[in-house]
Design an enzyme around this catalytic site. Structure first.
Site, PDB file in Angstrom:
ATOM      1  N   VAL A  33       6.274 -20.684 -11.048  1.00  8.91           N
ATOM      2  CA  VAL A  33       7.177 -19.788 -11.771  1.00  8.91           C
ATOM      3  C   VAL A  33       6.488 -18.431 -11.881  1.00  8.91           C
ATOM      4  O   VAL A  33       5.416 -18.323 -12.492  1.00  8.91           O
ATOM      5  CB  VAL A  33       7.514 -20.330 -13.172  1.00  8.91           C
ATOM      6  N   PRO A  77       1.256 -11.577 -15.913  1.00  4.89           N
ATOM      7  CA  PRO A  77       0.427 -10.938 -16.940  1.00  4.89           C
ATOM      8  C   PRO A  77       0.947 -11.340 -18.318  1.00  4.89           C
ATOM      9  O   PRO A  77       2.154 -11.471 -18.526  1.00  4.89           O
ATOM     10  CB  PRO A  77       0.634  -9.446 -16.677  1.00  4.89           C
ATOM     11  N   ASP A 115      18.861 -13.363 -10.058  1.00  3.25           N
ATOM     12  CA  ASP A 115      19.837 -12.276  -9.944  1.00  3.25           C
ATOM     13  C   ASP A 115      19.952 -11.693  -8.544  1.00  3.25           C
ATOM     14  O   ASP A 115      20.501 -10.601  -8.368  1.00  3.25           O
ATOM     15  CB  ASP A 115      19.511 -11.141 -10.945  1.00  3.25           C
TER      16      ASP A 115
END
Length: 251
Positions: A28, A49, A112
């Site tokens: 992921v 991050p 998306d």
């Protein structure tokens, strides 16, 4: 003989299936539908991050539910990976990950960006072992949620429990009749049970009831649940003559 009629081909759809990813390695990147893959018992690694984590992903990391790498994505992250989910707010970086996945033949979902998705998640209703997915093939996610809620509202409240009981009965039946040649009879008998017993009946059944019911497998009978419970203590003398309380499927 007349010509057989077959369904018309309707192109533009997706192959909807239940992808078994238990113990598969899922990468992921940034965020994504992390709960979906955790519910499927996948081994999940999140690369992002720390400042880019959303609250849910941060929670999963804190609870040790996923492995975590605190940095931006690197191509080596794709080593020994079976699936990739990305939700990077950088179209160029997302496309680069997509291209790398294609080179390595790794299934990927780029959030998306439907053209860069090997699969869609859809809107899912879950009730124990029951999972129902509604997909609009990337065209209307909001509408998929509306349709899914409409379906869920019309399902019996105990459908998940009933399915669990049927699953348990099937497991027990395989121990009673494990031979491969018993397969057709097992299937036909389980169909009779599913037709004869209501959801409420299935939920009410306990393991003792199931063991008693399985004694009717050999003679290929399916007594109604009330009769089965009424015969407790008498099954050792069962001779297949309890026809008065057997289920008979309507024509």
């Amino acid at each position: 003989m007349g010509e057989q009629e077959f369904p018309e081909v309707q192109g533009g759809g997706s192959l909807i299936l239940a992808w078994q990813i238990r113990n598969k390695r899922v990468l992921v990147v940034a965020a994504g539908r992390i709960l979906n893959v955790l519910n499927a018992d996948a081994k999940v690694t999140v690369v992002s991050p720390r400042e880019g984590l959303n609250p849910e992903v941060a929670y999963r990391i804190e609870k040790g539910q996923v492995d975590y790498v605190d940095r931006k994505f690197e191509p080596s992250d794709l080593d020994n990976v079976d699936m990739v989910l990305t939700a990077v707010d950088d179209p160029e970086a997302s496309s680069q990950i997509w291209k790398l996945c294609k080179e390595r033949k790794i299934a990927a979902n780029i959030a998306d960006v439907p053209p860069e998705c090997d699969f869609y998640f859809g809107s899912v209703h879950r009730d124990g072992p029951l999972q129902i997915m509604v997909s609009t093939n990337g065209k209307g996610p909001r509408l998929a949620n509306i349709v899914r809620r409409s379906i869920a509202e019309n399902l019996p409240e105990n459908i998940g429990d009933a399915i669990s009981k049927i699953g348990k009965l099937r497991q027990m039946l395989r121990k009673v009749a494990p031979a491969p040649e018993e397969g057709p009879k097992r299937m036909a008998w389980m169909i009779k049970v599913s037709d004869a017993y209501s959801l409420e009946d299935l939920c009410e059944m306990d393991e003792n009831d199931m063991e008693a019911l399985l004694r009717f497998y050999a003679p290929d009978k399916v007594p109604r649940l009330g009769c089965l419970k009424a015969m407790e203590g008498e099954l050792d003398a069962f001779d297949g003559s309890f026809g008065f309380c057997l289920y008979i499927k309507p024509e």
